[in-house]
Each structure stands twice: as C-alpha cells, then as structure tokens.
Design a protein around this motif. Sequence first.
Motif, mmCIF file in Angstrom:
data_model
loop_
_atom_site.group_PDB
_atom_site.id
_atom_site.type_symbol
_atom_site.label_atom_id
_atom_site.label_comp_id
_atom_site.label_asym_id
_atom_site.label_seq_id
_atom_site.Cartn_x
_atom_site.Cartn_y
_atom_site.Cartn_z
ATOM 1 N N ALA A 24 0.829 -1.208 0.000
ATOM 2 C CA ALA A 24 0.000 0.000 0.000
ATOM 3 C C ALA A 24 0.861 1.254 0.000
ATOM 4 O O ALA A 24 0.583 2.226 -0.718
ATOM 5 C CB ALA A 24 -0.929 -0.013 1.209
ATOM 6 N N ALA A 25 1.922 1.243 0.791
ATOM 7 C CA ALA A 25 2.816 2.410 0.844
ATOM 8 C C ALA A 25 3.478 2.658 -0.501
ATOM 9 O O ALA A 25 3.585 3.809 -0.957
ATOM 10 C CB ALA A 25 3.878 2.197 1.928
ATOM 11 N N ASP A 29 3.126 5.803 -3.144
ATOM 12 C CA ASP A 29 4.323 6.460 -3.674
ATOM 13 C C ASP A 29 4.254 6.588 -5.194
ATOM 14 O O ASP A 29 4.902 7.469 -5.778
ATOM 15 C CB ASP A 29 5.561 5.665 -3.262
ATOM 16 C CG ASP A 29 6.820 6.503 -3.256
ATOM 17 O OD1 ASP A 29 6.767 7.662 -2.795
ATOM 18 O OD2 ASP A 29 7.859 6.006 -3.732
ATOM 19 N N GLN A 30 3.474 5.705 -5.831
ATOM 20 C CA GLN A 30 3.284 5.744 -7.286
ATOM 21 C C GLN A 30 1.991 6.461 -7.672
ATOM 22 O O GLN A 30 1.549 6.383 -8.827
ATOM 23 C CB GLN A 30 3.251 4.310 -7.838
ATOM 24 C CG GLN A 30 4.567 3.567 -7.731
ATOM 25 C CD GLN A 30 5.582 4.039 -8.746
ATOM 26 O OE1 GLN A 30 5.260 4.737 -9.710
ATOM 27 N NE2 GLN A 30 6.846 3.657 -8.555
ATOM 28 N N ASP A 31 1.371 7.164 -6.706
ATOM 29 C CA ASP A 31 0.107 7.891 -6.936
ATOM 30 C C ASP A 31 -1.021 6.961 -7.357
ATOM 31 O O ASP A 31 -1.883 7.314 -8.182
ATOM 32 C CB ASP A 31 0.294 8.997 -7.985
ATOM 33 C CG ASP A 31 1.239 10.082 -7.515
ATOM 34 O OD1 ASP A 31 1.197 10.426 -6.322
ATOM 35 O OD2 ASP A 31 2.037 10.576 -8.342
ATOM 36 N N ASP A 64 10.032 -1.089 5.956
ATOM 37 C CA ASP A 64 10.063 -0.783 4.525
ATOM 38 C C ASP A 64 10.317 0.710 4.299
ATOM 39 O O ASP A 64 9.721 1.559 4.985
ATOM 40 C CB ASP A 64 8.733 -1.175 3.889
ATOM 41 C CG ASP A 64 8.665 -0.787 2.438
ATOM 42 O OD1 ASP A 64 9.261 -1.495 1.616
ATOM 43 O OD2 ASP A 64 8.031 0.255 2.122
ATOM 44 N N PRO A 65 11.178 1.070 3.335
ATOM 45 C CA PRO A 65 11.505 2.490 3.116
ATOM 46 C C PRO A 65 10.302 3.350 2.747
ATOM 47 O O PRO A 65 10.168 4.483 3.241
ATOM 48 C CB PRO A 65 12.524 2.442 1.971
ATOM 49 C CG PRO A 65 13.141 1.079 2.069
ATOM 50 C CD PRO A 65 12.041 0.174 2.539
ATOM 51 N N ALA A 66 9.417 2.863 1.875
ATOM 52 C CA ALA A 66 8.246 3.661 1.496
ATOM 53 C C ALA A 66 7.302 3.828 2.677
ATOM 54 O O ALA A 66 6.672 4.880 2.848
ATOM 55 C CB ALA A 66 7.520 3.015 0.319
ATOM 56 N N TYR A 387 9.489 -6.664 0.767
ATOM 57 C CA TYR A 387 9.489 -5.224 0.527
ATOM 58 C C TYR A 387 10.002 -4.905 -0.876
ATOM 59 O O TYR A 387 9.473 -4.025 -1.564
ATOM 60 C CB TYR A 387 10.347 -4.506 1.571
ATOM 61 C CG TYR A 387 9.829 -4.634 2.988
ATOM 62 C CD1 TYR A 387 8.490 -4.932 3.243
ATOM 63 C CD2 TYR A 387 10.670 -4.443 4.074
ATOM 64 C CE1 TYR A 387 8.017 -5.038 4.536
ATOM 65 C CE2 TYR A 387 10.200 -4.542 5.375
ATOM 66 C CZ TYR A 387 8.877 -4.843 5.599
ATOM 67 O OH TYR A 387 8.421 -4.943 6.895
ATOM 68 N N GLU A 388 11.034 -5.613 -1.301
ATOM 69 C CA GLU A 388 11.547 -5.376 -2.648
ATOM 70 C C GLU A 388 10.562 -5.869 -3.702
ATOM 71 O O GLU A 388 10.389 -5.244 -4.750
ATOM 72 C CB GLU A 388 12.906 -6.055 -2.818
ATOM 73 C CG GLU A 388 13.550 -5.873 -4.186
ATOM 74 C CD GLU A 388 13.844 -4.416 -4.532
ATOM 75 O OE1 GLU A 388 14.142 -4.132 -5.701
ATOM 76 O OE2 GLU A 388 13.763 -3.548 -3.633
ATOM 77 N N GLN A 389 9.883 -6.966 -3.426
ATOM 78 C CA GLN A 389 8.855 -7.467 -4.346
ATOM 79 C C GLN A 389 7.777 -6.411 -4.584
ATOM 80 O O GLN A 389 7.434 -6.104 -5.732
ATOM 81 C CB GLN A 389 8.211 -8.728 -3.778
ATOM 82 C CG GLN A 389 9.055 -9.978 -3.822
ATOM 83 C CD GLN A 389 8.324 -11.154 -3.200
ATOM 84 O OE1 GLN A 389 7.344 -10.976 -2.460
ATOM 85 N NE2 GLN A 389 8.781 -12.355 -3.491
#
Length: 466
Positions: A24-25, A29-31, A64-66, A387-389
Amino acid sequence: MNAPATTELPVVVIGAGPAGLAAAAHLIDQDIEPLVLEAGSTAGAAVREWSHVRLFSTWNEVVDPAAEKLLAPTGWTRPDPATYPSGGDWVDRYLQPLAGVLGDRVRTRARVTGVSRAGRDRIVDADREQQPFVVHVAHADGREERVFARAVIDASGTWATPSPAGGSGLPALGEKGAADRITYRVPDLKDPAVRARYAGKRTAVIGSGASAFTALAYIAALGKSDDGAGTKSVWILRRGISGSTFGGGEADQLPARGALGLVAKAAVDEGRADAVTGFRTEVIERDPEGRLVLVGEDGRRLDAVDEVIVLTGFRPDLSFLGELRLGLDERLQAPVELAPLIDPNQHSCGTVYPHGHRELSHPEQGVYLVGMKSYGRAPTFLAMTGYEQVRSVAAAIAGDLAFADRVELTLPETGVCGGAGLFDTPDAAQADGGCCAPAPQPVQLGSPAAVGVAAEQARAGGCCGS
C-alpha cells in the motif's frame, strides 16, 4: 451493475501484514490508490499470533523504506536499528502505526472469498484483459460485498494454513482426532496456562527449521526452570542429521538466526532433546493413558508423548483464486519463474536471485502473489524480500517498467550452502557440494565448544526467531 473504468479503480491488496501494508505504501508512492482488505480484526493480526517470538532480523531489516516515508511526518521514529523486535514489537511499533497512517484504505474483518474478472470466469477469453478484477468480500457482520480493482496484490501469507504432521503432506491417520494435544505454532511459554501444558511433560517437536529450533530452545529453557523439572522434548526429523541440520551457526550473516540453530543443537547435546531421524509420521495413536504414540511409515513406534508441536512449514491458500489464470510451479505452488530460484530440493543458500514483478507475474495480467505467499511451500522468507517485491510490483502497475526492473536485493547468507535438499538421499547437486560449499558432513553431537558458542550468541543476539 456495470463495472467502472479500470483506470478509476484502486489496487486491492489482500492482507494487512508486513508485505501488504508495504505494498500500500509503495502504491501511494506511485500515486495509485490502494485498498487493503484484512480478514483479521486488526492490521498485523497474523503476526500478533506469534507476538512472543523474537525475529532473527533486526529493526533495520524489517521496516520498509516507502512505509517509513509515510510514517515520518507523524513523528514516528524507527526503533534502534541494531535490535531484534519480537512479533508483538513489530505490530505495536511499526505495523499498527502504519495502518493508522493509511486510515480508511485498510479495512479489517473483511475476508476475501473470491477473485475473478468482472463478467468473465477463467474459461472466457473475450475482452478478458479489458475487464477489471472483481473481489468478493465477506464481512464479520454477515454482509457480502464486491469490490472492483485495476489490479490485485495477494499478500495474505500462509500463516492460516500450516502443513500437517503426516510425512506424505496429508494429515497422519489420527492427527485430526488428536487435535487437543497437537499445536501447529511455537507455544508461548510465558503464558501460565500454556506453560503448565508443557511443564514436566514429554513433547514431540516435528520439523527442522527456525520455528522448530525456537520450540526446542523454549522447551529446553523450561526444563532448566524451577517449575519445569522433568520437561523433555523429542525432536523428530524427516532427514538425518548432518552439518547443515542446525543452520549456519557462526557462518550465518544474521547472527540471531545462526545462534538459534546452535541453541537447538545445545538442547540435543545436553540431553534435553532426543533426536529421532529419518522418521516420517504415518499414524498418531493414543495409548491407554491418553498420551500420543507416533508411528512412522517404516513401522517404527516412538515412546508415548504428552504433547506434539508440528512445525513442518506452511502452504498457500489458493481456494479463493480459483477463477484466475495463475502460473504456479507444480511442486512449490510458487510462481513458475520464481520457483527455480527458491526450490529447497536444489538450494539451501540464504541468497535469492534478485526478483520482482516479472518473476511474480501470471498469465492473468495484473494479479501478483507477494510476500510469504509468493514462496508457496518454500521456507526461509525474509521481510526485506517482500518489501523489494512490492516495490517492483507497484512500479509495474504504474507503468514504470524501468524502475520496476531495477531490482536490487542482497540477502544475508545462512552459512548453509550445501544443497541440503528435502530427503536423506543426496542428489547430484548435493554430492557435488550443492550451490556454493562442500556437501555437509555428519556431526558428532556433544561438543562442549558448540554449546558454549550457542549460549554466548543467544545472550548477545537473542536466540529466538521466526
């Protein structure tokens, strides 16, 4: 009712666990608007069920970074990155705050019962890819709902579907009837009622992974306590014991994971756990006192035990995805492009080849299985993999294929790279030394040095992981 235009629809994320909330995050981040559907009463409900277990990954590896980007404006601060959270810590200090930031985008007590294309069952080809997904949802209050989506990310995990004790992959005969004395989770021995169930008892632990190590460590510690006199475990392995049985030890780049295996080894060395090898459970019987007797497929009958802890892994629930055209490996039930990279018949290394949306895609475009569910029946999944997936998948859904394809993933080595496989008989890869190390050699149980190392690493980094 006509379905709305696909571009106007959210991406439905199934599951509000670590991978689902991170998805979701990254969508935000991708709008892209996410809608997270969680069957449990709260976000992180499955993790909450093993809140007493300590992870073998540090905080630095499970945020997760996002997600952190969303949390930062709220005043949230990352916990000490070098420390090891428990499952409860992970929920309370990260997953719940993240769900709070996502707000109404997360719906709890909403169980997904089916996913398909609007107006198209899995047989129909005509205009299939132009139709939105339709997600059927059952709410805890009895309501039913259908939700339309531009894409579906299934991050529902495998926690609800543990594998049985039976060595054939099916429940052993008598297993269901013995349910009152069998658990499929690592018990919380800090809970007085649970502690009383195992204190002074003889418990069989079936399994050979981190969860089994954790259970063995817990029971061994109980046996050393004032109220645990007479506590003992019987460790049942379907394979033999070799140099890889106890994990990577000091060679593991996740120190707590390596320490966990060494603590399990210490339990065997100290006589607090008896190892039974090459045993595949066929039948579970009750003796006249109501205790359980495990019978192997080779006819061996073990001495009676009071309790059984089955930790033989998990498997994905695919029942609600039956109308989608999935491309799954026939053995692992993982995406066909990902399966060769994680197949435990061939690999036991801690590294996974960098992968993202392409390895996770299916013939049904726009649907992705991510997180633990993407691994099907394969073990040893790490949060940073998930998270990378989802970062790659969110970028692909947004149409940014350059960003989606720029997958960068480096996982810590387990120190066990001998191609241990699933059965006793070495295959060609094992005979040749597997993927990156000499074939494992038999070990002598009872090394005082190993016991000392295990105890020291347990004190330094925490012995219990998941």
